[in-house]
Design a protein around this motif. Structure first.
Motif, PDB file in Angstrom:
ATOM      1  N   ASP A  40       0.865  -1.186   0.000  1.00 36.51           N
ATOM      2  CA  ASP A  40       0.000   0.000   0.000  1.00 36.51           C
ATOM      3  C   ASP A  40       0.899   1.233   0.000  1.00 36.51           C
ATOM      4  OD1 ASP A  40      -1.692   2.102   0.461  1.00 36.51           O
ATOM      5  OD2 ASP A  40      -2.579   1.293   2.296  1.00 36.51           O
ATOM      6  N   TYR A  41       0.939   1.935  -1.127  1.00 36.72           N
ATOM      7  CA  TYR A  41       1.852   3.076  -1.271  1.00 36.72           C
ATOM      8  C   TYR A  41       1.162   4.418  -1.026  1.00 36.72           C
ATOM      9  CZ  TYR A  41       4.960  -0.266  -3.683  1.00 36.72           C
ATOM     10  OH  TYR A  41       5.758  -1.338  -4.008  1.00 36.72           O
ATOM     11  N   THR A  42      -0.078   4.416  -0.567  1.00 33.13           N
ATOM     12  CA  THR A  42      -0.823   5.680  -0.425  1.00 33.13           C
ATOM     13  C   THR A  42      -1.184   6.026   1.013  1.00 33.13           C
ATOM     14  OG1 THR A  42      -2.939   4.566  -0.815  1.00 33.13           O
ATOM     15  CG2 THR A  42      -1.786   5.482  -2.735  1.00 33.13           C
ATOM     16  N   THR A  43      -1.321   5.035   1.888  1.00 30.73           N
ATOM     17  CA  THR A  43      -1.727   5.316   3.266  1.00 30.73           C
ATOM     18  C   THR A  43      -0.640   6.090   4.015  1.00 30.73           C
ATOM     19  OG1 THR A  43      -3.091   3.316   3.358  1.00 30.73           O
ATOM     20  CG2 THR A  43      -2.416   4.297   5.463  1.00 30.73           C
ATOM     21  N   GLY A  44      -1.048   7.157   4.668  1.00 32.65           N
ATOM     22  CA  GLY A  44      -0.118   7.926   5.485  1.00 32.65           C
ATOM     23  C   GLY A  44       0.813   8.828   4.705  1.00 32.65           C
ATOM     24  N   VAL A  45       0.527   9.022   3.430  1.00 29.73           N
ATOM     25  CA  VAL A  45       1.395   9.868   2.601  1.00 29.73           C
ATOM     26  C   VAL A  45       1.179  11.334   2.973  1.00 29.73           C
ATOM     27  CG1 VAL A  45       1.803  10.699   0.245  1.00 29.73           C
ATOM     28  CG2 VAL A  45       1.538   8.246   0.702  1.00 29.73           C
ATOM     29  N   VAL A  46       2.262  12.047   3.181  1.00 26.28           N
ATOM     30  CA  VAL A  46       2.199  13.465   3.542  1.00 26.28           C
ATOM     31  C   VAL A  46       2.324  14.346   2.303  1.00 26.28           C
ATOM     32  CG1 VAL A  46       3.292  15.322   4.852  1.00 26.28           C
ATOM     33  CG2 VAL A  46       3.122  13.027   5.847  1.00 26.28           C
ATOM     34  N   SER A  47       3.337  14.079   1.484  1.00 25.47           N
ATOM     35  CA  SER A  47       3.534  14.839   0.247  1.00 25.47           C
ATOM     36  C   SER A  47       3.421  13.866  -0.923  1.00 25.47           C
ATOM     37  CB  SER A  47       4.914  15.506   0.239  1.00 25.47           C
ATOM     38  OG  SER A  47       5.031  16.428   1.308  1.00 25.47           O
ATOM     39  N   ASN A  48       2.279  13.935  -1.635  1.00 25.05           N
ATOM     40  CA  ASN A  48       2.088  12.940  -2.696  1.00 25.05           C
ATOM     41  C   ASN A  48       2.960  13.241  -3.912  1.00 25.05           C
ATOM     42  OD1 ASN A  48       0.710  14.764  -4.416  1.00 25.05           O
ATOM     43  ND2 ASN A  48      -1.265  14.241  -3.494  1.00 25.05           N
ATOM     44  N   LEU A  49       2.994  12.285  -4.802  1.00 25.34           N
ATOM     45  CA  LEU A  49       3.882  12.363  -5.952  1.00 25.34           C
ATOM     46  C   LEU A  49       3.518  13.531  -6.868  1.00 25.34           C
ATOM     47  CD1 LEU A  49       6.305  10.950  -7.193  1.00 25.34           C
ATOM     48  CD2 LEU A  49       4.742   9.436  -8.418  1.00 25.34           C
ATOM     49  N   ALA A  50       2.228  13.790  -7.034  1.00 22.54           N
ATOM     50  CA  ALA A  50       1.802  14.906  -7.883  1.00 22.54           C
ATOM     51  C   ALA A  50       2.355  16.226  -7.346  1.00 22.54           C
ATOM     52  CB  ALA A  50       0.275  14.954  -7.959  1.00 22.54           C
ATOM     53  N   MET A  51       2.298  16.404  -6.031  1.00 16.93           N
ATOM     54  CA  MET A  51       2.803  17.624  -5.412  1.00 16.93           C
ATOM     55  C   MET A  51       4.315  17.746  -5.594  1.00 16.93           C
ATOM     56  SD  MET A  51       2.641  18.674  -1.364  1.00 16.93           S
ATOM     57  CE  MET A  51       0.867  18.363  -1.350  1.00 16.93           C
ATOM     58  N   GLN A  52       5.005  16.622  -5.438  1.00 21.85           N
ATOM     59  CA  GLN A  52       6.464  16.670  -5.524  1.00 21.85           C
ATOM     60  C   GLN A  52       6.933  16.918  -6.953  1.00 21.85           C
ATOM     61  OE1 GLN A  52       8.938  14.379  -2.912  1.00 21.85           O
ATOM     62  NE2 GLN A  52       7.185  13.236  -2.119  1.00 21.85           N
ATOM     63  N   VAL A  53       6.241  16.351  -7.919  1.00 20.50           N
ATOM     64  CA  VAL A  53       6.601  16.603  -9.314  1.00 20.50           C
ATOM     65  C   VAL A  53       6.335  18.065  -9.669  1.00 20.50           C
ATOM     66  CG1 VAL A  53       6.007  16.082 -11.718  1.00 20.50           C
ATOM     67  CG2 VAL A  53       6.350  14.219 -10.074  1.00 20.50           C
ATOM     68  N   ALA A  54       5.257  18.627  -9.133  1.00 20.38           N
ATOM     69  CA  ALA A  54       4.946  20.032  -9.396  1.00 20.38           C
ATOM     70  C   ALA A  54       6.048  20.954  -8.873  1.00 20.38           C
ATOM     71  CB  ALA A  54       3.614  20.401  -8.766  1.00 20.38           C
ATOM     72  N   GLY A  55       6.707  20.545  -7.797  1.00 22.89           N
ATOM     73  CA  GLY A  55       7.771  21.361  -7.220  1.00 22.89           C
ATOM     74  C   GLY A  55       9.095  21.251  -7.946  1.00 22.89           C
ATOM     75  N   LYS A  56       9.162  20.341  -8.889  1.00 17.04           N
ATOM     76  CA  LYS A  56      10.408  20.118  -9.632  1.00 17.04           C
ATOM     77  C   LYS A  56      10.883  21.375 -10.343  1.00 17.04           C
ATOM     78  CE  LYS A  56      10.271  18.504 -13.739  1.00 17.04           C
ATOM     79  NZ  LYS A  56      10.185  17.768 -15.014  1.00 17.04           N
ATOM     80  N   ALA A  57       9.952  22.145 -10.901  1.00 12.37           N
ATOM     81  CA  ALA A  57      10.312  23.322 -11.688  1.00 12.37           C
ATOM     82  C   ALA A  57      11.098  24.333 -10.860  1.00 12.37           C
ATOM     83  CB  ALA A  57       9.060  23.970 -12.270  1.00 12.37           C
ATOM     84  N   THR A  58      10.745  24.467  -9.600  1.00  9.74           N
ATOM     85  CA  THR A  58      11.443  25.419  -8.735  1.00  9.74           C
ATOM     86  C   THR A  58      12.877  24.981  -8.493  1.00  9.74           C
ATOM     87  OG1 THR A  58       9.394  26.061  -7.635  1.00  9.74           O
ATOM     88  CG2 THR A  58      11.460  26.506  -6.468  1.00  9.74           C
ATOM     89  N   LEU A  59      13.072  23.697  -8.256  1.00  6.97           N
ATOM     90  CA  LEU A  59      14.422  23.190  -7.994  1.00  6.97           C
ATOM     91  C   LEU A  59      15.303  23.315  -9.233  1.00  6.97           C
ATOM     92  CD1 LEU A  59      12.728  21.990  -5.604  1.00  6.97           C
ATOM     93  CD2 LEU A  59      14.340  20.091  -5.612  1.00  6.97           C
ATOM     94  N   LEU A  60      14.754  22.933 -10.381  1.00  2.47           N
ATOM     95  CA  LEU A  60      15.537  23.012 -11.611  1.00  2.47           C
ATOM     96  C   LEU A  60      15.762  24.462 -12.030  1.00  2.47           C
ATOM     97  CD1 LEU A  60      14.001  20.083 -13.700  1.00  2.47           C
ATOM     98  CD2 LEU A  60      16.067  20.072 -12.297  1.00  2.47           C
ATOM     99  N   GLY A  61      14.743  25.312 -11.831  1.00  5.42           N
ATOM    100  CA  GLY A  61      14.879  26.724 -12.172  1.00  5.42           C
ATOM    101  C   GLY A  61      15.932  27.412 -11.335  1.00  5.42           C
ATOM    102  N   THR A  62      15.972  27.073 -10.054  1.00  4.80           N
ATOM    103  CA  THR A  62      16.989  27.665  -9.174  1.00  4.80           C
ATOM    104  C   THR A  62      18.382  27.226  -9.596  1.00  4.80           C
ATOM    105  OG1 THR A  62      15.440  27.719  -7.311  1.00  4.80           O
ATOM    106  CG2 THR A  62      17.795  27.850  -6.787  1.00  4.80           C
TER     107      THR A  62
END
Length: 289
Positions: A227-249
């Motif tokens: 079960d890869y979803t129970t107790g998830v704090v930061s889901n994969l969609a959120m983390q992928v969305a944040g990728k642009a900031t890391l790469l842009g910086t």
């Protein structure tokens, strides 16, 4: 206090930096030691018996510990040695497959075999407070009989009868270490030349990584449960969305993204497969193909 004769004598093949550290620790613990090294002068100043050949060293004691350069050197060094009735402990860093092959090789020559993965650098050996330990796998009977001797230089941790599992544990931990080092290198590169002292960033990195290490247990539980979803704090969609900031910086700072992109690529592949509410656990399955 026990005398030297009360402690198990052993043979040590190899007096490089690690071998010498191991030898000194066994001597400090009172174990009589026979050694062989291609360059015999490495034994000068040590209260040991120095054998003229590896075969002579092996003949001197039942317990034989090997700490040579690589797996090929083990076979070459022991080519003329009689291994019948010997307890062979191989501390040469190897792959799981080569460790299993070496176990078969030793058993065919009449020896019990134990493979080891040293989780320490030479200065940590013989210093319990530094936390050194060695993974061992292979003959459980050998391990149980010689547990106290093996634990003199560093804590001895048995990880099962499969001779390849010590090497597998060793490489798994080292691989995680290098992944961490990669992230730390990227972090330092981002602030380089910005008037931010590396020594001021260091404690922040240390504390942040220690806090994030708490996720390791959660990943293990999810892998075991499936079960890869129970107790998830930061889901994969959120983390992928944040990728642009890391790469842009990184782009703004003139820093290569080559250490980050492979991991982000895996994240995007997993997300494209519909794993929106998962965390990063599913990337393990992608790596397994």
């Amino acid at each position: 206090m026990p005398t030297n004769t009360a402690k198990t004598p052993l043979t040590l093949l190899g007096l490089g930096s690690m071998g010498t550290a191991l030898g000194r620790a066994w001597l400090a613990a009172g174990h009589p030691l026979t050694v062989w090294n291609r360059t015999a002068s490495r034994a000068e100043g040590l209260p040991v018996e120095v054998a003229a050949t590896a075969a002579e060293a092996v003949a001197a004691n039942r317990l034989v510990v090997v700490c040579l350069l690589d797996d090929d050197s083990v076979e070459k060094t022991l080519a003329e040695a009689d291994l019948r009735g010997k307890d062979l402990v191989n501390l040469v860093t190897s792959t799981p497959a080569r460790a299993r092959a070496r176990a078969t090789w030793a058993e065919e020559r009449g020896a019990r075999y134990l493979d080891g993965g040293i989780m320490a650098v030479p200065p940590m050996i013989g210093v319990p407070a530094a936390g050194p330990y060695v993974f061992y796998s292979g003959s459980q009977a050998l391990f149980e009989e010689h547990r106290d001797t093996l634990a003199a230089p560093a804590d001895a941790r048995y990880v099962g009868p499969d001779a390849g599992h010590a090497a597998l544990h060793d490489v798994a931990l080292l691989s995680a270490m290098y992944g961490m080092f990669a992230g730390v290198s990227h972090a330092y590169a981002l602030v380089r030349g910005e008037g931010i002292a590396p020594t001021s960033l260091a404690p922040l990195l240390t504390n942040w990584l220690a806090a994030m290490a708490g996720s390791i247990e959660g990943t293990a539980r999810r892998l075991e449960s499936g079960d890869y979803t129970t107790g998830v704090v930061s889901n994969l969609a959120m983390q992928v969305a944040g990728k642009a900031t890391l790469l842009g910086t990184a782009e703004e700072q003139g820093v290569s993204t080559e250490l980050l992109l492979p991991y982000f690529d895996l994240m995007e592949r997993r997300l494209a497969g519909g794993a929106v509410e998962e965390d990063l656990t599913g990337l393990v399955d992608l790596l397994r193909g």
